[in-house]
Design a protein around this motif. Structure first.
Motif, PDB file in Angstrom:
ATOM      1  N   MET A 341       0.836  -1.209   0.000  1.00 19.97           N
ATOM      2  CA  MET A 341       0.000   0.000   0.000  1.00 19.97           C
ATOM      3  C   MET A 341       0.869   1.258   0.000  1.00 19.97           C
ATOM      4  N   GLN A 342       1.928   1.256   0.832  1.00 21.95           N
ATOM      5  CA  GLN A 342       2.842   2.395   0.851  1.00 21.95           C
ATOM      6  C   GLN A 342       3.498   2.578  -0.520  1.00 21.95           C
ATOM      7  N   HIS A 343       3.896   1.468  -1.117  1.00 22.61           N
ATOM      8  CA  HIS A 343       4.553   1.515  -2.425  1.00 22.61           C
ATOM      9  C   HIS A 343       3.605   2.077  -3.477  1.00 22.61           C
ATOM     10  N   GLN A 344       2.368   1.659  -3.437  1.00 18.58           N
ATOM     11  CA  GLN A 344       1.378   2.147  -4.396  1.00 18.58           C
ATOM     12  C   GLN A 344       1.129   3.648  -4.204  1.00 18.58           C
ATOM     13  N   PHE A 345       1.174   4.094  -2.956  1.00 17.39           N
ATOM     14  CA  PHE A 345       0.944   5.510  -2.647  1.00 17.39           C
ATOM     15  C   PHE A 345       2.006   6.395  -3.312  1.00 17.39           C
ATOM     16  N   PHE A 346       3.264   5.919  -3.306  1.00 21.12           N
ATOM     17  CA  PHE A 346       4.348   6.724  -3.861  1.00 21.12           C
ATOM     18  C   PHE A 346       4.547   6.502  -5.362  1.00 21.12           C
ATOM     19  N   GLU A 347       3.802   5.577  -5.958  1.00 26.07           N
ATOM     20  CA  GLU A 347       4.017   5.240  -7.364  1.00 26.07           C
ATOM     21  C   GLU A 347       3.891   6.467  -8.265  1.00 26.07           C
ATOM     22  N   LYS A 348       2.764   7.174  -8.191  1.00 24.61           N
ATOM     23  CA  LYS A 348       2.558   8.305  -9.095  1.00 24.61           C
ATOM     24  C   LYS A 348       3.338   9.548  -8.665  1.00 24.61           C
ATOM     25  N   THR A 349       3.468   9.744  -7.368  1.00 27.92           N
ATOM     26  CA  THR A 349       4.071  10.981  -6.877  1.00 27.92           C
ATOM     27  C   THR A 349       5.595  10.999  -6.958  1.00 27.92           C
ATOM     28  N   VAL A 350       6.219   9.817  -6.886  1.00 25.63           N
ATOM     29  CA  VAL A 350       7.689   9.783  -6.871  1.00 25.63           C
ATOM     30  C   VAL A 350       8.247   8.848  -7.947  1.00 25.63           C
ATOM     31  N   TYR A 351       7.862   7.578  -7.920  1.00 23.53           N
ATOM     32  CA  TYR A 351       8.501   6.576  -8.785  1.00 23.53           C
ATOM     33  C   TYR A 351       8.252   6.853 -10.266  1.00 23.53           C
ATOM     34  N   ALA A 352       7.033   7.222 -10.605  1.00 20.43           N
ATOM     35  CA  ALA A 352       6.727   7.508 -12.015  1.00 20.43           C
ATOM     36  C   ALA A 352       7.548   8.694 -12.514  1.00 20.43           C
ATOM     37  N   ARG A 353       7.817   9.660 -11.620  1.00 22.15           N
ATOM     38  CA  ARG A 353       8.618  10.825 -12.001  1.00 22.15           C
ATOM     39  C   ARG A 353      10.066  10.423 -12.276  1.00 22.15           C
ATOM     40  N   VAL A 354      10.581   9.505 -11.483  1.00 23.57           N
ATOM     41  CA  VAL A 354      11.944   9.021 -11.712  1.00 23.57           C
ATOM     42  C   VAL A 354      12.024   8.325 -13.063  1.00 23.57           C
ATOM     43  N   ARG A 355      11.032   7.465 -13.355  1.00 24.13           N
ATOM     44  CA  ARG A 355      11.021   6.777 -14.651  1.00 24.13           C
ATOM     45  C   ARG A 355      10.837   7.769 -15.795  1.00 24.13           C
ATOM     46  N   GLU A 356      10.054   8.806 -15.556  1.00 22.12           N
ATOM     47  CA  GLU A 356       9.832   9.811 -16.596  1.00 22.12           C
ATOM     48  C   GLU A 356      11.135  10.526 -16.943  1.00 22.12           C
ATOM     49  N   ALA A 357      12.009  10.719 -15.929  1.00 20.95           N
ATOM     50  CA  ALA A 357      13.303  11.350 -16.185  1.00 20.95           C
ATOM     51  C   ALA A 357      14.170  10.482 -17.090  1.00 20.95           C
ATOM     52  N   LEU A 358      13.860   9.194 -17.153  1.00 17.16           N
ATOM     53  CA  LEU A 358      14.580   8.259 -18.022  1.00 17.16           C
ATOM     54  C   LEU A 358      13.830   8.013 -19.328  1.00 17.16           C
ATOM     55  N   GLY A 359      12.795   8.777 -19.580  1.00 18.13           N
ATOM     56  CA  GLY A 359      12.063   8.669 -20.836  1.00 18.13           C
ATOM     57  C   GLY A 359      10.646   8.155 -20.705  1.00 18.13           C
ATOM     58  N   GLY A 360      10.319   7.540 -19.555  1.00 24.44           N
ATOM     59  CA  GLY A 360       8.946   7.112 -19.316  1.00 24.44           C
ATOM     60  C   GLY A 360       8.631   5.684 -19.691  1.00 24.44           C
ATOM     61  N   ARG A 361       9.420   5.078 -20.591  1.00 22.05           N
ATOM     62  CA  ARG A 361       9.141   3.699 -21.017  1.00 22.05           C
ATOM     63  C   ARG A 361      10.115   2.686 -20.433  1.00 22.05           C
ATOM     64  N   ILE A 362      11.129   3.175 -19.766  1.00 24.53           N
ATOM     65  CA  ILE A 362      12.206   2.297 -19.327  1.00 24.53           C
ATOM     66  C   ILE A 362      11.733   1.339 -18.238  1.00 24.53           C
ATOM     67  N   ARG A 363      12.132   0.065 -18.384  1.00 18.96           N
ATOM     68  CA  ARG A 363      11.788  -0.961 -17.388  1.00 18.96           C
ATOM     69  C   ARG A 363      13.014  -1.660 -16.837  1.00 18.96           C
ATOM     70  N   TYR A 364      14.102  -1.653 -17.604  1.00 19.85           N
ATOM     71  CA  TYR A 364      15.310  -2.355 -17.172  1.00 19.85           C
ATOM     72  C   TYR A 364      16.545  -1.514 -17.476  1.00 19.85           C
ATOM     73  N   ALA A 365      17.619  -1.851 -16.771  1.00 19.09           N
ATOM     74  CA  ALA A 365      18.910  -1.221 -17.021  1.00 19.09           C
ATOM     75  C   ALA A 365      20.001  -2.210 -16.667  1.00 19.09           C
TER      76      ALA A 365
END
Length: 613
Positions: A341-365
């Motif tokens: 639940m905590q992880h889901q709460f931060f998904e849009k507010t933090v984690y999605a923003r981090v992925r967006e900084a990498l282009g938004g489609r990135i899943r692996y590195a």
């Protein structure tokens, strides 16, 4: 455990050379997109498989017209860009051998490499590189041709256009005759080591070495190179193509049908906008890039007054990824309901923003080149970007080990790639055996004999294997410090932990034949400027920064945190903040950003003495 082997994946017998994949893909899927290339207006232009093949053939014909033949060595001195890949495959089509040269190389380094490799032609990016070559050309009698990718204003066509025009009258069959003569045992390239401890040595790498390496990586890390249905896998290559890691990515992308883009800078301010516009599905980078992205995200959150929220999200991401890691190895049930639940709460507010900084489609590195902090890897995994850390050398044609999909053990460099054996010698040195291990050093049988023994590569790195074959690198044999009290200290882990502090750019641990361990520390200027602004303080000059008591207190926190991981005898007792970072320009870093320890200690001898005064 002393030795661990991962058997090879089933693959077709090795045949032909690296350029054959260009022609095979063009025949099978001519309209599929092979590359994203920067257009004049800054947008990304698609290059199809058929178009790339045609450009390779046209360039190869031009090289033939200018006298390049099977076995010739041609230097390429440039930043990472589409034309480098084009030249690589055109030269490989002819059975010639590209010799990469870092664009920041000095005239002395260029002279050594081009002389040692007996280079007959050279491709440079721009006028500055041409002048570097020109300053030593009188001592390179075999070098007879020089082409410039960007000729400047009123200087005629660039190298690609010039050679394409020159080859217009050459029969295409001449190119294919050369290509058919290439076998897996043909030398593909000579890559010079970065030279942390002496003069660079030329690693002789064949087509077979690249074929074995890239086929193993493509098969073992399929999620990286395969995307969702209808969504082509793509990557933006910003690693230097003069480094074996970048060349491996280039070859794997062409062989694996991955859309490849090129970006010449690893500077965050330049790289991040291009990641956003190119939108890769995965990236391959060094830990420095992931650290920069993390610190940039935190600074942005702090500037928005959301630092506490960001830090909480980081803790949740780390715990979430750690719970998944434990579950993968049968050590736990996975994330609890509350943690999910905590992880889901931060998904849009933090984690999605981090992925967006990498282009938004990135899943692996995939990360390599140096050690990644365990917490950094866990954070990115918890934020939705699975990072597979690996380990390899120029001599092993890049990755020899990597964390496998679904069973990542953060803080390790993973298990052997398929077809590879890792052995830990009696003194703790890591030895490697596999089809990707190089043929030896060019013109240096003594150096070759020192590292190659019956197919085994002695890496010079120290490490340990766990019961499931996961390798942990603990240091480097030549870098072990021994204090005057007889305590052996591996500096790499300490330096890595100190660098985890957001204000610290670099750290060099000293203490050989000294009574205790100490450190030289440089600052991340962008992070320091942000730190001062948050406190409402004006910018400070470098001289003012090194004397600032508040900054010293902050840096001390990073040192104390690192010291918690080692015994008191191994801990950093004191440190000195330096006014300027270690740079390649001043001979203190290799082109791959590794510390030149002896050079740094010589350059800062007075500061080192002061640490023990």
């Amino acid at each position: 455990m002393r030795e661990f082997t991962v058997p090879p994946v089933e693959a077709a017998p090795l045949d032909g050379g690296l350029a054959d994949a260009v022609f095979a893909r063009a025949a099978e899927t001519p309209d599929a997109v092979a590359f994203g290339r920067r257009a004049a207006d800054g947008s990304w232009e698609d290059v199809t498989c058929a178009r790339f093949r045609d450009e390779v053939v046209a360039l190869a014909k031009g090289l033939v017209a200018h006298g390049v033949r099977f076995g010739d060595r041609v230097a390429v001195m440039s930043r990472t860009r589409y034309e480098w890949t084009l030249f690589d495959f055109a030269l490989w089509t002819l059975g010639a051998q590209p010799v990469p040269v870092y664009p920041t190389s000095s005239a002395d380094q260029v002279l050594w490499m081009l002389h040692d490799a007996e280079v007959t032609a050279c491709v440079v990016e721009h006028e500055d590189h041409a002048m570097t070559i020109g300053s030593v050309v009188d001592r390179l009698p075999r070098l007879t041709r020089l082409w410039q990718l960007d000729p400047g204003e009123d200087a005629g066509p660039g190298a690609v256009a010039e050679l394409t025009a020159a080859g217009a009258g050459i029969d295409e069959e001449v190119v294919h005759r050369h290509r058919r003569a290439v076998t897996p045992e043909t030398v593909a390239t000579v890559i010079y080591t970065s030279g942390t401890t002496g003069r660079p040595k030329g690693c002789v790498i064949t087509h077979a070495h690249f074929l074995v390496e890239t086929d193993a990586v493509l098969a073992g890390w399929e999620p990286l190179f395969r995307s969702r249905p209808g969504d082509q896998a793509s990557t933006l290559l910003f690693l230097p193509l003069a480094h074996v890691f970048g060349r491996m990515v280039e070859v794997a992308a062409v062989r694996g049908g991955v859309k490849l883009g090129h970006q010449p800078s690893m500077t965050a301010s330049v790289l991040l906008p291009d990641l956003t516009s190119f939108r890769p599905t995965f990236v391959l980078a060094v830990p420095y890039v992931f650290e920069k992205i993390f610190h940039a995200a935190r600074r942005k959150a702090e500037a928005e007054g959301r630092a506490a929220v960001f830090d909480k999200a980081v803790d949740v991401a780390v715990k979430y990824a750690e719970a998944l890691e434990h579950k993968a190895f049968g050590l736990g049930p996975g994330p609890s309901a509350a943690l999910r639940m905590q992880h889901q709460f931060f998904e849009k507010t933090v984690y999605a923003r981090v992925r967006e900084a990498l282009g938004g489609r990135i899943r692996y590195a995939m990360s390599g080149g140096s050690a990644m902090d365990r917490r950094t890897g866990l954070f990115f995994a918890g934020a939705g970007v699975g990072v597979f850390e690996g380990y390899g050398l120029t001599e092993s044609t890049a990755a020899a080990t990597a964390n496998p999909p679904g069973r990542v053990r953060y803080g390790t460099v993973g298990r052997p790639v398929p077809g590879t054996t890792v052995h830990i010698a009696e003194d703790g040195e890591v030895w490697l055996h596999g089809g990707q291990v190089f043929s030896g050093y060019l013109n240096d049988p003594a150096a070759t004999a020192a590292v190659l023994n019956d197919g085994w590569l002695a890496t010079g790195d120290l490490g340990s294997l766990d019961a499931e074959g996961y390798l942990t690198i603990t240091g480097r044999k030549k870098e072990i410090l021994v204090t005057s009290g007889g305590k052996s200290v591996s500096p790499g882990g300490l330096e890595e932990r100190v660098r985890a502090h957001p204000l610290i750019a670099q750290c060099l641990v000293v203490g050989n034949d000294r009574p205790y361990v100490a450190a030289l520390v440089t600052l991340d200027q962008e992070a320091v400027d942000h730190w001062l602004a948050i406190q409402g303080r004006p910018p400070l000059s470098p001289a003012e920064l090194v004397r600032d008591p508040d900054l010293e207190t902050e840096i001390r926190r990073g040192v104390v945190a690192a010291n918690t991981l080692v015994s008191q005898a191994e801990s950093i007792r004191t440190f000195r903040i330096l006014a300027h970072p270690f740079s390649e320009e001043h001979g203190l870093l290799t082109p791959s950003l590794k510390l030149k320890r002896k050079a740094i200690e010589r350059a800062y001898a007075a500061e080192v003495e002061a640490l023990y005064g």
